[in-house]
Every structure is written in C-alpha cells, then in structure tokens.
Design a protein around this motif. Structure first.
Motif: not given
Length: 468
Positions: A326-328, A331, A351, A355-356, A374
């Motif tokens: 879901s994240c580049y 996440c 996400s 996220v993060n 997120g």
C-alpha cells in the motif's frame, strides 16, 4: 546546500510532518482511534500512562488553532481511556508552542513536555507544564543561544529536575543539552560542536549510575552520528561514533535494559544501509544486533527507540518495509527482538491501519500501545497490540530513599492487601484502581516492588533502586 544542512532540514520537516482488529499468531492488533484533524493530526510521540490509568499523548498538528501553512493546526494534547474514547485537552496556538512532542509525567503528577516550534522567541520552541486540571503553562521559550527546536522531549531525573536536548542552537548551532527546574529555570549544560555530535534529535535516558546517555543524528569522526554520555555537571564523553557500517543517523533514544546495557536503533547504515538495532555497554562497546534490508518484510529504517517489555524482549517499529504494497517503500512494521538479536515481525501496517508508526509503550495491562500516521482519515491513529503479556505495576519514581513516598501505578488495584519492596513490607494507601501510594520501608533494598491485589500478585516492570 551541503549534505548536513539538507539532512537537518529534512529531519525538521519529518517532525512536522471505529476499531479494526487483526489477530495473527497470538498477536491481536486493534486500532483505537482514527484522528480527523479537528481532534489532532500526526500523533508525534510515545504515549504515557497517567496516574489515573488513562493514556496521554500529543499530536504534532491539528486541533482548534491554525498554524502557518503547510501545517494543519499547531497540535494538541489528548487523553484516551481504556475504552478508546479520546478527549482533546489542549490545542496549541503557536504563542504557547507548536508541534508538541513527548510528554513525561513528573512526581508532582503534572505533565511536562516540549514543542518543536512556537513560543515567544522567533518560533524556536518551548518547554511547558500541563496539569491534570487541563492548565498549560509555558515555562521557557528558546532563543537559539540556549537551543532551538527541542524535539526529544524531557525526562525527570533523580534530582527531580527535567533534562532534555535541543536539536539546534547553542554556541555552535549544533544543538544543546539543558536542565530545567519544574518552576522553569533553564540551564544550558552543553553545546555540541560537531566533533562531539550534532543535532541531538532524540531525548536522554538517565542510567542507574546517575549519568545521562543520548544520541546525535550527525557529527563524530565520520559525521554519521554519535552516542554520548553527559553528567549533571555538563561534562560530555563521546562513547561511539557511527561510521555507516555499524549504523548511521540514530533517530531514536536509548533504553537501558535490565542487564545494564543500552539498546537503540539507527535510521540508516548497517550491512544493507537500511538501518540497524544495536547494543552498547555503558563504557562504549557497540554490537550490531540486526541490520534491516530494503523492501524486507521485516521492515526497515527504524525512526524511534525501543521499549523493553516485561518478558525481557525489546519491541519497536520501523518506518518502512513490511508485507504491504500500500506504500511505496512499505508502510512499516512492529517487531520484537531478543537481547541476543533474534527478530520477529509482529505486524505489518497497510496504510488503512496506519503508516510510519511511532514509538511503543507498554501499559500496566501488559499490552503495547502506539501511534502511527495514515489511518481511515489520513491524520493518524492510536493502536494497541496484545502479545500475551500479563499485567504489572510501575513506580513513580523508579528510585528513592527509605521513608520516601512512591506512587505505584497499575490497573485493578482496588482491594490490594499488601505492598513489598524487595520482600520488605511497606505502609501503603490505595488511592484508586490505578494508583497506590507507599512508603519505602526501613531496611529496604533494591529490587522488585510487588502489590498483593485481588486474585494475583503484581510485580514491577523494573527494579526499584533504594538510594542512600
């Protein structure tokens, strides 16, 4: 712009920048809160358990008051109860601070914290006090000479004063270490000079020997960051300079484990240049326990420190990696690592559930709590992860002399029939279901505090140190 200046600006930007349950292999992940902007955005630091049993924290943005673009509000202080109900207690307005970071609860029951920006001196940050009655008092506004951008939060030391770091400012503009009394008198203890370190982004930890230990993002022999020790008089010793092979840019704070060693993380560097987990002795011998790989399901680029839970293992988060696409770059994850370096991924964010992720804290229920960006509204989340650990008690403070009054925090303490300090019975008073006050008994020695509660005996998560 040189690399150091670029990284310093990016680091500053990073700082500013209905429940779902997932069960897997005895882990239960629960989203407790999805922020919506009005009640906060970007929860920015570890939560802290108050004497009332609730959790308290801050968001770096959001709230009722506007801040200069691109920030969505100046940030908030919030409370969340056991049922997941969130209450916004304060919205910052820039003049009293902006973009708050971690809270610490002092022995006087008030919370203390810092804001990375705002205040009355050129928007360089503040130190504040926040009472349980909801009253915020600005204790200090930084002016660059004594530091700027205090992003690491505060700790309360055994002398009852508060200690912290400012990311920049000081005599060389590479950051400072400061002491501030609960009444607001600030003293700059040390100004970094690049050789000893630069940009101490994270806060400090006071070790059992009384000295303070911390990290700086940059500086040292290879400009990859340092681990330092500082005493209460301001004398600094550089214990380790990272060289990228053993880690680089240590974002997170250190934690002193029950074995006396310190454990921490680096954002970059290591065998695969994607961050590390390390151990360092009080005298400076560093061992890399784990090196993250890019695009790994185990995660990568840990931005915060670790917490040692009651099972003796360490728990932490990564800002990237994991099993979600879901994240580049992934996440992020929640992981467990043993003192020997065996890592297990407990949760991969996707996400929608965050996220993060930020730092974790273990509540006295035994569960882990944390925050992330997120979520359902894109403004951040609060979550809990149960890993099967049982309830415990914690003391405030974690050390004291015979005859001192100590707060014991926990859950379901009503009806307690006894309190002991390393086996020595103590006089005590049950204040409520989440708090007991006790007197350190005569002839008490350093060791575990236990509370005999209805149906169980609860032990403290760390040994209580009896000081002479």
């Amino acid at each position: 712009m040189d690399n150091l200046s670029r990284w310093r600006r990016e680091c500053a930007v990073i700082l500013l920048c209905a429940a779902t349950v997932v069960a897997s292999h005895a882990q239960t992940f629960t989203t407790l809160v999805n922020f919506n902007g009005a009640n906060g955005a970007g929860p920015s630091a570890a939560l802290v358990q108050g004497i009332d049993g609730n959790l308290y924290g801050t968001t770096s943005q959001g709230g009722a008051n506007s801040c200069p673009a691109p920030y969505v509000g100046c940030g908030t202080i919030f409370r969340i109860n056991a049922g997941g109900t969130l209450t916004t207690l304060h919205s910052f307005s820039s003049t009293d601070g902006a973009l708050p970071v971690a809270l610490v609860q002092a022995t006087n029951a008030n919370f203390y914290g810092t804001t990375a920006f705002g205040g009355n001196n050129s928007n360089l940050g503040t130190v504040f006090k926040f009472s349980h009655a909801g009253v915020l008092t600005t204790l200090h506004s930084f002016d660059a000479n004594d530091g700027s951008y205090p992003t690491g939060g505060l700790i309360q030391a055994i002398d009852r004063n508060l200690y912290g770091t400012a990311q920049q400012g000081g005599s060389s503009n590479f950051g400072t270490v400061f002491k501030i009394t609960p009444q607001g008198e600030l003293t700059t203890l040390y100004s970094f000079d690049l050789t000893s370190g630069a940009d101490p982004l994270a806060g400090l930890v006071q070790a059992t020997n009384g000295d303070f230990y911390g990290t700086s993002l940059f500086g040292g022999t290879a400009n990859d960051g340092t681990i330092f020790k500082i005493n209460s008089g301001g004398a600094v010793t550089t214990l380790h300079s990272f060289d990228s092979t053993d880690g680089s840019t240590p974002y997170g704070w250190l934690v002193q484990a029950t074995n006396g060693n310190f454990y921490g993380t680096t954002l970059k560097g290591g065998a695969y240049s994607y961050g590390t987990i390390f151990k360092i002795t009080p005298h400076g011998k560093l061992t890399t326990l784990y090196s993250f790989q890019q695009n790994s399901p185990d995660g990568g680029q840990p931005q915060v420190g670790l917490v040692q839970a009651t099972d003796g293992n360490f728990y932490g988060t990564t800002s990237a990696g994991g099993g979600s696409s879901s994240c580049y770059a992934g996440c992020g994850t929640i992981f467990r690592i043993t003192p020997a370096g065996t890592l297990t991924t407990l949760h991969s964010f996707n996400s929608t559930d965050g996220v993060n992720p930020g730092a974790l804290v273990q509540g006295t229920t035994g569960d882990l709590f944390g925050t992330a960006g997120g979520g359902a509204n894109g403004y951040g989340t609060i979550f809990t992860l149960s890993v099967g650990l049982g309830p415990f008690v914690k003391t405030l403070p974690t050390s004291g002399k015979v005859g001192a009054t100590v707060k014991i925090l926990g859950t379901s303490l009503t009806g307690a029939t006894g309190v002991t300090f390393n086996g020595r019975a103590a006089a005590f008073h049950v204040v409520g279901p989440s708090e007991i006050t006790a007197i350190v008994p005569a002839a008490a020695t350093t060791g575990t505090v236990q509370v005999i509660a209805p149906g169980s005996t609860l032990s403290s998560n760390v040994a209580f140190r009896v000081r002479p």
